[in-house]
Design a protein around this motif. Structure first.
Motif, PDB file in Angstrom:
ATOM      1  N   GLU A 182       0.846  -1.202   0.000  1.00 20.39           N
ATOM      2  CA  GLU A 182       0.000   0.000   0.000  1.00 20.39           C
ATOM      3  C   GLU A 182       0.878   1.249   0.000  1.00 20.39           C
ATOM      4  OE1 GLU A 182      -2.995  -0.431   3.101  1.00 20.39           O
ATOM      5  OE2 GLU A 182      -3.228   1.736   3.130  1.00 20.39           O
ATOM      6  N   GLY A 186      -3.046   5.175   0.858  1.00 15.93           N
ATOM      7  CA  GLY A 186      -3.999   4.080   1.038  1.00 15.93           C
ATOM      8  C   GLY A 186      -4.397   3.412  -0.270  1.00 15.93           C
ATOM      9  N   PRO A 216      -7.971   1.885  -4.455  1.00 13.70           N
ATOM     10  CA  PRO A 216      -7.932   1.968  -2.989  1.00 13.70           C
ATOM     11  C   PRO A 216      -7.735   0.582  -2.351  1.00 13.70           C
ATOM     12  CG  PRO A 216      -9.766   3.243  -3.863  1.00 13.70           C
ATOM     13  CD  PRO A 216      -9.204   2.465  -5.013  1.00 13.70           C
ATOM     14  N   ARG A 218      -8.659  -1.142   0.213  1.00 19.34           N
ATOM     15  CA  ARG A 218      -9.566  -1.255   1.359  1.00 19.34           C
ATOM     16  C   ARG A 218     -10.481  -2.463   1.161  1.00 19.34           C
ATOM     17  NH1 ARG A 218     -11.929   3.979  -0.760  1.00 19.34           N
ATOM     18  NH2 ARG A 218     -13.469   3.272  -2.249  1.00 19.34           N
ATOM     19  N   ASN A 219     -11.274  -2.741   2.193  1.00 18.97           N
ATOM     20  CA  ASN A 219     -12.184  -3.887   2.128  1.00 18.97           C
ATOM     21  C   ASN A 219     -12.979  -3.855   0.840  1.00 18.97           C
ATOM     22  OD1 ASN A 219     -11.344  -4.808   4.500  1.00 18.97           O
ATOM     23  ND2 ASN A 219     -13.162  -4.237   5.680  1.00 18.97           N
ATOM     24  N   ASN A 259      -8.825  -9.642  -0.115  1.00 22.41           N
ATOM     25  CA  ASN A 259      -9.503  -9.054   1.046  1.00 22.41           C
ATOM     26  C   ASN A 259      -8.696  -9.293   2.318  1.00 22.41           C
ATOM     27  OD1 ASN A 259     -11.557  -8.010  -0.476  1.00 22.41           O
ATOM     28  ND2 ASN A 259     -12.930  -9.755  -0.179  1.00 22.41           N
ATOM     29  N   VAL A 262      -5.880  -6.694   2.616  1.00 18.81           N
ATOM     30  CA  VAL A 262      -6.230  -5.325   3.026  1.00 18.81           C
ATOM     31  C   VAL A 262      -6.848  -5.297   4.420  1.00 18.81           C
ATOM     32  CG1 VAL A 262      -6.323  -4.247   0.765  1.00 18.81           C
ATOM     33  CG2 VAL A 262      -8.344  -5.374   1.629  1.00 18.81           C
ATOM     34  N   GLU A 263      -7.509  -6.374   4.815  1.00 18.41           N
ATOM     35  CA  GLU A 263      -8.066  -6.416   6.179  1.00 18.41           C
ATOM     36  C   GLU A 263      -6.958  -6.460   7.219  1.00 18.41           C
ATOM     37  OE1 GLU A 263     -10.698  -9.765   5.967  1.00 18.41           O
ATOM     38  OE2 GLU A 263     -12.069  -8.633   4.678  1.00 18.41           O
ATOM     39  N   HIS A 265      -4.231  -4.819   7.204  1.00 18.54           N
ATOM     40  CA  HIS A 265      -3.463  -3.555   7.332  1.00 18.54           C
ATOM     41  C   HIS A 265      -3.705  -2.901   8.670  1.00 18.54           C
ATOM     42  CE1 HIS A 265      -2.657  -3.063   2.801  1.00 18.54           C
ATOM     43  NE2 HIS A 265      -1.567  -3.359   3.437  1.00 18.54           N
TER      44      HIS A 265
END
Ligand SMILES: Cc1cc2nc3c(=O)[nH]c(=O)nc-3n(C[C@H](O)[C@H](O)[C@H](O)COP(=O)(O)OP(=O)(O)OC[C@H]3O[C@@H](n4cnc5c(N)ncnc54)[C@H](O)[C@@H]3O)c2cc1C
Length: 265
Positions: A182, A186, A216, A218-219, A259, A262-263, A265
């Protein structure tokens, strides 16, 4: 010995002996398990060196940067504890089964292979080393002495997921390794995804990796994976699964692995 009279290399023996079936061992077997020079893992300035005799248990027990989480997860799923205590990372790569669990996470780490013989040493990338189902570029007189992982993506999150017909002690129907780095905003700075058991040799998915860059982190990142991006794969129908099922399983594992990265992080 290999240069003078040849012979088959024996390391942990966890692929070597089962492959014999009822046949006797070949006439010349060269047991390399006493070669102290290729034992252990060393963190050097610009790379991590995994010696050719390193077992899966040793890999799990060694403190390593976060990007190694995926290869450690794979190690914990290789056979059972007894197999992990004997089986080596190098043996898994040299045996070159399409279902070798060590290959996808090491491909994602951009690993290179050091091959040593009585005439010298050469280095090849793991992606070039495995050329097909149980086929590698290793010459008969060469020992895989080291696996070299460049220290370029150390703080990146990584995940490994494997699907088999049951939870433990199982040959993979499909497995996926993902590494997501990342940036400060983000967003995905770099994505690396490799899939095993869905082609003669495990493969990275450059199309998907490119598509993920800049989005991004993210989730929900997993939703970016699609069947079209699996086009480089060529899964087969066999006793463990159909090609269609393998493709479907690979996509689901990719989504979950992204997933998971990123979860965490
Ligand atoms: C019950 C059981 C369960 C298993 N489960 C899994 C699993 O879940 N996932 C998985 O991926 N694998 C699994 N395996 C396969 C095996 O344990 C691994 O592939 C292991 O990493 C092989 O390492 P080894 O040191 O035992 O190799 P060996 O059996 O000693 O050698 C394998 C091959 O590589 C060559 N070789 C070994 N080391 C070198 C070297 N340094 N240089 C050059 N050539 C070399 C040998 O000549 C041989 O051809 C399982 C095996 C068993 C018996």
């Amino acid at each position: 010995m290999l240069a003078e009279s040849g012979g088959q290399i024996l390391s942990g023996g966890t692929d070597f002996f089962p492959a014999l079936g009822d046949r006797p061992a070949p006439d010349r077997v060269v047991d390399i398990s006493g070669l102290a020079a290729i034992k252990g893992i060393a963190v050097e300035a610009d790379h991590v060196r995994i010696g050719g005799l390193t077992t899966w248990s040793e890999l799990v027990a060694t403190p390593l940067p976060r990007c190694f989480d995926a290869v450690k997860s794979a190690a914990r799923e290789i056979g059972g504890i007894q197999i992990q205590n004997r089986g080596t990372v190098a043996g898994n790569l040299c045996n070159a089964s399409p279902a070798a669990d060590g290959v996808p996470p090491l491909l994602a780490l951009d690993a290179e292979i050091e091959l040593v013989s009585s005439v010298g040493m050469r280095r090849v990338s793991l992606s070039d080393f495995i050329v097909g189902n149980r086929k590698t570029l290793r010459r008969p007189n060469e020992i895989l002495a080291n696996i070299i992982v460049p220290r370029t993506i150390e703080d990146a999150a990584s995940a490994f997921l494997k699907l088999g017909a049951r939870r433990y002690l199982v040959i993979s129907i499909a497995m996926v390794a993902a590494i997501i780095k990342e940036d400060d905003n983000g967003k995905v700075a770099e994505a690396r995804i490799a899939v095993g058991s869905c082609s003669a040799a495990a493969q990275r998915l450059p199309g998907l990796e490119k598509a993920l860059a800049g989005v991004p982190a993210r989730n929900g990142l997993g939703a970016r994976g699609s069947l079209e991006q699996l086009a480089p794969l060529s899964p087969i129908d066999d006793v463990r699964a159909t090609a269609t099922y393998r493709n479907d399983a690979a996509l689901t594992l990719i989504r979950r692995a992204l997933n998971a990265c990123v979860e965490s992080h």
